[in-house]
Design an enzyme around this catalytic site. Structure first.
Site, short mmCIF file in Angstrom:
data_model
loop_
_atom_site.label_atom_id
_atom_site.label_comp_id
_atom_site.label_asym_id
_atom_site.label_seq_id
_atom_site.Cartn_x
_atom_site.Cartn_y
_atom_site.Cartn_z
N HIS A 268 0.82 -1.22 0.00
CA HIS A 268 0.00 0.00 0.00
C HIS A 268 0.85 1.26 0.00
CE1 HIS A 268 -3.81 -2.06 0.44
NE2 HIS A 268 -3.32 -2.78 1.43
N GLU B 124 -5.75 -13.13 5.00
CA GLU B 124 -6.72 -12.04 4.86
C GLU B 124 -7.79 -12.40 3.84
OE1 GLU B 124 -4.76 -8.55 3.40
OE2 GLU B 124 -3.69 -9.64 1.82
N ASP C 48 -8.89 -6.77 6.20
CA ASP C 48 -9.21 -7.45 4.95
C ASP C 48 -9.91 -8.78 5.21
OD1 ASP C 48 -8.38 -5.87 2.67
OD2 ASP C 48 -6.35 -6.07 3.42
#
Length: 257
Positions: free
Chosen positions: A45, A154, A180
């Protein structure tokens, strides 16, 4: 080469880290001075690449902070390059199958566990580090032992195949991404929901039964403490950017009301 997070966990000591998002080597140094055990340089990210990660690895090691990273994807280049700049643990996102985990080991561990590419890079001091001075077999052994591979649970698929995944040779533990995972289960951030609580407890139990380390992300101090109480070996509390922002918001509110 010694992974102090791994050493502490083997001794039964909890470890605490944070996600690294600010992109400042000075911040990395400060986190080491604060007594954290590790940072996770976020190339999934975050905007970072192996070249920038190298600077953060150097800063972290300066103050005894173990540098981990979250990779961008499950690929040879994404895994290989971060290890070559000296990252000592990898969190691998979006894992779904045993076959993907076997590829992670193939890319991230040297023979006989995997097929990691061999080169004298910054991570080993260009092979001038002591552990790289005793032949490739010794170098492979130390690197495989001290470099941690942590698939991130996740997805529903990872949760369903977890018992198989943790037993893949070369996997050191599981990293839980609760936001997630809860989203994948159709209950985004509903951490008081019994299904989500059971899933998080289940992952820790599977890791414990397999003799593998359990890591989890926590958004705040209260959740982090609860995760340790649940039996997790390591908690990644928030990220440097949010902790810094919240700290100065608190300072401002204390001074100015």
């Amino acid at each position: 080469m010694k992974n102090m997070v791994r050493e502490k966990l083997l001794a039964g000591e909890p470890t605490l880290g944070t996600f690294f998002e600010t992109g400042s080597a000075t911040v990395a140094e400060c986190l080491g001075l604060a007594g954290l055990d590790y940072i996770i340089i976020d190339t999934e990210h975050g905007p970072f690449n192996p070249q920038s990660a190298l600077e953060f690895v150097r800063a972290a090691k300066l103050y005894g902070l173990t540098p981990f990273a979250r990779v961008q994807e499950i690929s040879r280049a994404a895994i290989l390059k971060l290890l070559d700049v000296g990252v000592m643990g990898l969190v691998i996102p979006d894992v779904r199958t045993v076959a993907e985990v076997e590829k992670i080991v193939e890319y991230g561990k040297y023979l006989p566990l995997g097929k990691r590419g061999v080169a004298n890079t910054a991570g080993s001091g260009f092979w001038f580090e002591d552990y790289a001075q005793h032949g490739l077999e010794h170098y492979f052994e130390v690197s495989n032992r001290e470099t941690m591979l942590l698939p991130q649970c996740e997805t529903v698929e990872c949760l369903e195949h977890l018992e198989e995944i943790v037993r893949v040779p070369g996997i050191d533990g599981i990293y839980v991404g609760p936001f997630d995972l809860s989203t994948a289960l159709g209950k985004p951030a509903q951490f008081d929901d019994p299904e989500i609580k059971d899933a998080i407890a289940h992952i820790q139990g599977v890791c414990r039964a397999a003799g593998k380390f359990s890591f989890i992300y926590a958004a705040d101090e209260t959740t982090a403490r609860a995760d340790f109480d649940l039996g997790y070996d390591s908690v990644t509390m928030g990220m440097d950017a949010t902790v810094l922002t919240n700290a100065f918001k608190g300072v401002r509110n204390t001074i100015l009301g």
